[in-house]
Scaffold this motif. Structure first.
Motif, PDB file in Angstrom:
ATOM      1  N   TYR A 190      71.355  82.159   1.768  1.00  0.00           N
ATOM      2  CA  TYR A 190      71.989  83.067   2.740  1.00  0.00           C
ATOM      3  C   TYR A 190      72.422  82.246   3.945  1.00  0.00           C
ATOM      4  CZ  TYR A 190      69.729  87.144   0.566  1.00  0.00           C
ATOM      5  OH  TYR A 190      69.307  88.112  -0.270  1.00  0.00           O
ATOM      6  N   HIS A 191      73.599  82.538   4.456  1.00  0.00           N
ATOM      7  CA  HIS A 191      74.010  81.760   5.619  1.00  0.00           C
ATOM      8  C   HIS A 191      73.415  82.344   6.900  1.00  0.00           C
ATOM      9  CE1 HIS A 191      76.949  84.965   5.504  1.00  0.00           C
ATOM     10  NE2 HIS A 191      77.072  84.785   6.804  1.00  0.00           N
ATOM     11  N   ASP A 192      73.094  83.626   6.881  1.00  0.00           N
ATOM     12  CA  ASP A 192      72.551  84.262   8.086  1.00  0.00           C
ATOM     13  C   ASP A 192      71.034  84.063   8.119  1.00  0.00           C
ATOM     14  OD1 ASP A 192      73.181  87.299   9.830  1.00  0.00           O
ATOM     15  OD2 ASP A 192      71.246  86.302   9.712  1.00  0.00           O
ATOM     16  N   GLY A 193      70.579  83.248   9.070  1.00  0.00           N
ATOM     17  CA  GLY A 193      69.168  82.868   9.110  1.00  0.00           C
ATOM     18  C   GLY A 193      68.221  84.047   9.257  1.00  0.00           C
ATOM     19  N   THR A 194      68.604  85.028  10.069  1.00  0.00           N
ATOM     20  CA  THR A 194      67.706  86.168  10.294  1.00  0.00           C
ATOM     21  C   THR A 194      67.606  87.023   9.041  1.00  0.00           C
ATOM     22  OG1 THR A 194      68.440  86.131  12.578  1.00  0.00           O
ATOM     23  CG2 THR A 194      67.186  88.045  11.896  1.00  0.00           C
ATOM     24  N   ALA A 195      68.737  87.212   8.374  1.00  0.00           N
ATOM     25  CA  ALA A 195      68.727  87.979   7.129  1.00  0.00           C
ATOM     26  C   ALA A 195      67.885  87.253   6.087  1.00  0.00           C
ATOM     27  CB  ALA A 195      70.144  88.164   6.611  1.00  0.00           C
ATOM     28  N   LEU A 238      72.951  86.125  19.876  1.00  0.00           N
ATOM     29  CA  LEU A 238      73.119  85.236  18.723  1.00  0.00           C
ATOM     30  C   LEU A 238      72.964  83.763  19.092  1.00  0.00           C
ATOM     31  CD1 LEU A 238      76.056  86.950  16.783  1.00  0.00           C
ATOM     32  CD2 LEU A 238      73.682  86.693  16.035  1.00  0.00           C
ATOM     33  N   GLU A 239      73.365  83.409  20.337  1.00  0.00           N
ATOM     34  CA  GLU A 239      73.230  81.984  20.728  1.00  0.00           C
ATOM     35  C   GLU A 239      71.766  81.558  20.662  1.00  0.00           C
ATOM     36  OE1 GLU A 239      75.158  84.600  22.177  1.00  0.00           O
ATOM     37  OE2 GLU A 239      74.544  83.964  24.200  1.00  0.00           O
ATOM     38  N   ILE A 240      70.875  82.492  20.921  1.00  0.00           N
ATOM     39  CA  ILE A 240      69.451  82.158  20.854  1.00  0.00           C
ATOM     40  C   ILE A 240      68.960  82.228  19.414  1.00  0.00           C
ATOM     41  CG2 ILE A 240      67.133  82.931  21.541  1.00  0.00           C
ATOM     42  CD1 ILE A 240      68.299  83.705  24.232  1.00  0.00           C
ATOM     43  N   LEU A 241      69.352  83.308  18.726  1.00  0.00           N
ATOM     44  CA  LEU A 241      68.907  83.470  17.328  1.00  0.00           C
ATOM     45  C   LEU A 241      69.336  82.301  16.455  1.00  0.00           C
ATOM     46  CD1 LEU A 241      69.523  87.092  15.974  1.00  0.00           C
ATOM     47  CD2 LEU A 241      67.358  85.947  16.436  1.00  0.00           C
ATOM     48  N   ASP A 242      70.572  81.877  16.642  1.00  0.00           N
ATOM     49  CA  ASP A 242      71.129  80.852  15.753  1.00  0.00           C
ATOM     50  C   ASP A 242      71.142  79.469  16.380  1.00  0.00           C
ATOM     51  OD1 ASP A 242      71.533  82.853  13.921  1.00  0.00           O
ATOM     52  OD2 ASP A 242      73.632  83.192  14.477  1.00  0.00           O
ATOM     53  N   LYS A 243      70.427  79.276  17.464  1.00  0.00           N
ATOM     54  CA  LYS A 243      70.428  77.966  18.117  1.00  0.00           C
ATOM     55  C   LYS A 243      69.882  76.895  17.150  1.00  0.00           C
ATOM     56  CE  LYS A 243      68.791  75.429  22.114  1.00  0.00           C
ATOM     57  NZ  LYS A 243      67.996  75.412  23.337  1.00  0.00           N
ATOM     58  N   PRO A 244      70.666  75.837  16.948  1.00  0.00           N
ATOM     59  CA  PRO A 244      70.225  74.829  15.979  1.00  0.00           C
ATOM     60  C   PRO A 244      69.221  73.860  16.585  1.00  0.00           C
ATOM     61  CG  PRO A 244      72.396  74.269  16.818  1.00  0.00           C
ATOM     62  CD  PRO A 244      71.978  75.542  17.511  1.00  0.00           C
ATOM     63  N   TYR A 323      68.419  72.865  11.041  1.00  0.00           N
ATOM     64  CA  TYR A 323      67.732  71.836  11.824  1.00  0.00           C
ATOM     65  C   TYR A 323      66.344  71.506  11.282  1.00  0.00           C
ATOM     66  CZ  TYR A 323      65.663  76.090  13.691  1.00  0.00           C
ATOM     67  OH  TYR A 323      65.051  77.306  13.791  1.00  0.00           O
ATOM     68  N   LYS A 324      65.925  72.175  10.223  1.00  0.00           N
ATOM     69  CA  LYS A 324      64.597  71.839   9.686  1.00  0.00           C
ATOM     70  C   LYS A 324      64.540  72.051   8.175  1.00  0.00           C
ATOM     71  CE  LYS A 324      61.584  75.931   9.757  1.00  0.00           C
ATOM     72  NZ  LYS A 324      61.260  75.963   8.363  1.00  0.00           N
TER      73      LYS A 324
END
Ligand SMILES: [Fe+2]
Ligand SMILES: [Fe+2]
Length: 370
Positions: A190-195, A238-244, A323-324
């Protein structure tokens, strides 16, 4: 991993039986083909392929030495299905270098898949993954969690219990048919990390419910709590949710608000208001009071939250992010163990070992898949 294709080359008769077998293997996700047992055709088979000869045993046609000659070095990846063969002939085939021989029954796909797993467990793993991917696409799992979050971002209402129920059915089916590791691989695309995270926590929760032996109704409650546990992130920028990368102190404080946001969102709807909302609020609390948002302690943290918290942490550790890299399941489980007692329920962490063991590396075949 590295290897990506293991073809199954089917040869033999009767034709109708081979065709039925081919169709069944394809539906189980195998890369199966029908071919004829000629030297030229076999030369074209990949070195990773598995050859399957099936038919009624006839002494004149099935001379072990001739067959061994025909398949050459592929004989260690050759499965013989010779119905009606005198078991005393077995040894001649073994001496000719064949180890995967079935003489006792007519060919069934189930026993064939069992033999394929012995020749090369990776083939069964790949098939399982292909089948899971297909099922995932047709059940819309990949898109459903993303849609849910998009809707909640735009219109913060929690209407989605029905959606959760259909997701639960789809995921239960997938996890029932494939090793957990296949399922984790799938979710990690999935590309959406939260999903990805919510689907992973939901899946671990289903597996944990199974390991704990809880009934259908309890499993449903656990799944709903897992599925919605992070809906508060719909309110996180989203900037926080998806921050790399790692969050700074201010960003971290904003991120932590998702627990209270989740409670607020879910409390607006009577159906999600009670237990589901409470889990969303409390899933970052620890037994020793060191969690957030309220720093409550053991006596105030109910069992369902303790279960979701374990699945949540295990998911965060085994997730792949840009990032991990994901932590291997055994390493992630050691971290859970190090938190057992002080922060997490020690009995539940012990029970979770079964789930972690199912995830351990990804090549365990599921022979009961048929
Ligand atoms: Fe969370
Ligand atoms: Fe979470």
């Amino acid at each position: 991993m590295g290897r990506s294709r293991v073809g199954i080359q089917l040869m033999g008769e009767p034709q109708a039986e081979i065709d039925a077998c081919l169709a069944e293997l394809l539906s189980q996700g195998f890369d199966a083909h029908r071919t004829v047992p000629g030297a030229r055709e076999l030369a074209r088979a990949g070195r990773q392929d598995i050859l399957v000869f099936a038919g009624r045993y006839r002494p004149d046609d099935h001379v072990p030495a001739r067959l061994a000659d025909l398949v050459g070095p592929m004989r260690s990846r050759t499965i013989l299905f010779l119905a009606g063969m005198d078991p005393r002939r077995f040894i001649a085939f073994e001496q000719a270098g064949f180890s995967f021989i079935n003489i006792t029954t007519d060919m069934s796909v189930k026993s064939l898949v069992g033999l394929i797993a012995q020749v090369d467990p990776h083939a069964v793993y790949l098939a399982s993954k292909t089948a899971a991917l297909r099922a995932s696409v047709s059940n819309g799992i990949a898109g459903a969690v993303v849609d849910l979050f998009d809707r909640l971002r735009a219109n913060p209402v929690a209407p989605a219990l029905e959606e959760a129920a259909s997701q639960r059915r789809a995921m239960t089916e997938l996890i029932g048919k494939s090793p957990m590791s296949v399922w984790i691989d799938l979710i990690q695309n999935y590309h959406d990390g939260t999903a990805q995270h919510c689907a992973l926590v939901s899946g671990y929760t289903l597996a944990f419910a199974r390991a704990l032996g809880v009934g259908e109704r309890q499993t449903g409650r656990l799944f709903d709590a897992a599925f919605f546990h992070d809906v508060g992130k719909a309110m996180t920028p989203l900037e926080i949710l998806d921050k790399p990368g790692a969050l700074d102190a201010t960003e971290w404080e904003i991120m932590k608000r998702h627990a209270a946001h989740g409670y607020d969102i879910l409390s607006r709807d009577a159906q999600t208001g009670g237990e589901i909302a409470r889990v969303a609020r409390d899933h970052h609390e620890y037994l020793d009071g060191s969690g957030y948002p309220r720093g409550i302690r053991a006596g105030e943290i109910d069992d369902i939250t303790r279960i979701i918290t374990i699945c949540d942490i295990f998911a965060a550790l085994t997730e792949k992010r840009s990032y991990k890299p994901p932590k291997p399941a055994d390493e992630a489980y050691s971290i859970l163990q190090s938190m057992a007692g002080a922060k997490l329920d020690a009995d539940l962490v012990r029970e979770f070992e079964k789930v972690a063991a199912e995830c351990d590396g990804g090549h365990r075949p599921v022979l009961s898949a048929a």
